[in-house]
Design an enzyme around this catalytic site. Structure first.
Site: not given
Length: 433
Positions: A111, A134, A180
């Site tokens: 990303k 982010n 996650h």
């Protein structure tokens, strides 16, 4: 009143944007708020509490903006959900005040590199663009400071979980691999659904870029309704180190980018930038001048013919797969740390063909030893100095020493950045000898 839960970068940005929009706002954080944030709140007369949510429980807000780090099953979140109060992410809140065009990027790996590439392509060609999410400032903080014509957003699954209206002009899903899962009831499909929320509100005039080689994405696309134009992208370097994107050839020989995964990241960025009006000649110049962030296949130094490469950001197995795939010679592989339930089986063929030795670095290296000791020599180390020293003994002219851990860093280090920095320090010490 607007209530903000959590005051990291996203919560702070949301508070600044709410103040700019003249909305009454209260900020509540379970932990201690940074001094610089508190001083700004005092200066702007924004009310806040820290070290708990005592006051927040007594507020009946019209809207709650929650930090992506707060899980849905947290007591404070359940409290407001039971009262049917709208809960959204900072990304959703910022979107409601955004007038610019948006490129949004998500995926399990790659990303940040793709986000940086998109931003670099647009910025170096004169676009008034901000890099947010982010990386850089939060989306809301950027909007609170100034408006831009274009926004490139790096988005996690946590940020996408609480969107409702957010609609990017271009959405990119780079890949989806298990990660996650503790936040998704250990059900992979729940994580996949979260990633696909990036295209939830897209329309036929919008673009969705997907990885043609990702079988998880291909399988799930038949389940979720898609309104955007879908662009399946398949990018792989050939022997001349060039790739074809939309019938246009892009060259990587002069770029600092390494490996097929980074070629794919660049292909996604190129397609998105072209959709925003940038020509491929300008895109090529941007690829040639791009410098990636540290800790991502970062060449630290070449000593006595041995390349020392810092890939500390590779905290899962999939990242290591692509790092090893990018190596052209034999590799002394430094790996290990806080295991996240890793399945190392997908690395076995690459390890057999490319890895000369594994230097395990962690408090407990038992799982690595079990997975690879029958394939290659494995050396057990418990600090960075020992790991680098052992790697130096094993490496020969033409080899690469690759720090690509496949694990979190928290057993021995504060974060992946400290781990990578210490690796660089140890390598550069050898240069001085």
């Amino acid at each position: 009143m607007l209530l903000i839960l959590g005051c990291g970068e996203s919560g702070f940005g949301a508070a600044l944007l709410a103040h700019k929009q003249k909305l009454p706002v209260f900020v509540s954080d379970q932990t201690i708020i940074k001094d610089e944030f508190k001083q700004m709140f005092i200066d702007l007369e924004i009310d806040f509490e820290e070290g708990g949510h005592e006051i927040a429980y007594d507020i009946l807000p019209t809207l709650v903006i929650k930090s992506p780090g707060i899980p849905d099953n947290a007591k404070i979140i359940k409290h407001f959900a039971e009262k049917n109060i709208e809960l959204i992410s900072e990304i959703e809140f910022a979107y409601r005040y955004c007038k610019g065009k948006i490129i949004a990027i998500t995926g399990s790996n790659g990303k940040t590199t793709t986000t940086n590439l998109c931003y670099h392509m647009l910025h170096t060609n004169g676009y008034h663009v901000a890099k947010v999410g982010n990386v850089g400032y939060s989306f809301a903080r950027s909007l609170a400071l100034t408006d831009h014509d274009y926004y490139v957003l790096e988005l996690s699954s946590f940020q996408l979980d609480t969107i409702s209206e957010f609609r990017p002009d271009v959405a990119i899903i780079i890949n989806i691999t298990p990660d996650h899962l503790d936040r998704y009831d250990y059900i992979f499909e729940n994580y996949i659904k979260s990633k696909f929320r990036i295209t939830l509100n897209q329309k036929s005039e919008d673009l969705l870029i997907l990885n043609s080689n990702d079988q998880t994405i291909r399988k799930y696309l038949g389940i979720v309704p898609i309104n955007a134009k879908v662009d399946w992208l398949e990018v792989r370097l050939n022997e001349e180190e060039d790739v074809i994107v939309n019938n246009e050839r892009l060259f990587f020989k002069n770029s600092g980018l390494k490996g097929n995964h980074n070629a794919f990241n660049a292909g996604c960025a190129a397609r998105a930038a072209h959709f925003m009006g940038l020509g491929y000649k300008e895109i090529q110049k941007s690829i040639d001048s791009f410098v990636n962030d540290p800790h991502r296949l970062e060449l630290v130094e070449t000593l006595n013919g041995v390349s020392y490469i810092n890939d500390s950001k590779a905290t899962n197995v999939d990242s290591v797969y692509w790092a090893l795939d990018a190596m052209k010679g034999k590799v002394i592989w430094i790996a290990g740390g806080q295991d996240k339930g890793n399945d190392y089986s997908q690395l076995q063929s690459l390890v057999k063909s490319k890895v000369k030795a594994l230097v395990a670095l962690g408090v407990d290296n038992g799982k690595l030893l079990e997975a690879f000791s029958e394939l290659v020599p494995v050396f057990d180390t418990h600090d960075m100095a020992s790991a680098v020293a052992q790697s130096k003994k094993l490496a020969e002219d033409g080899d690469a020493v690759l720090l690509s851990p496949a694990c979190a860093s928290f057993d021995l280090f504060n974060n992946y950045m400290q781990r990578g920095d210490l690796f660089k320090e140890e390598v550069l010490k050898m240069k001085l000898i």
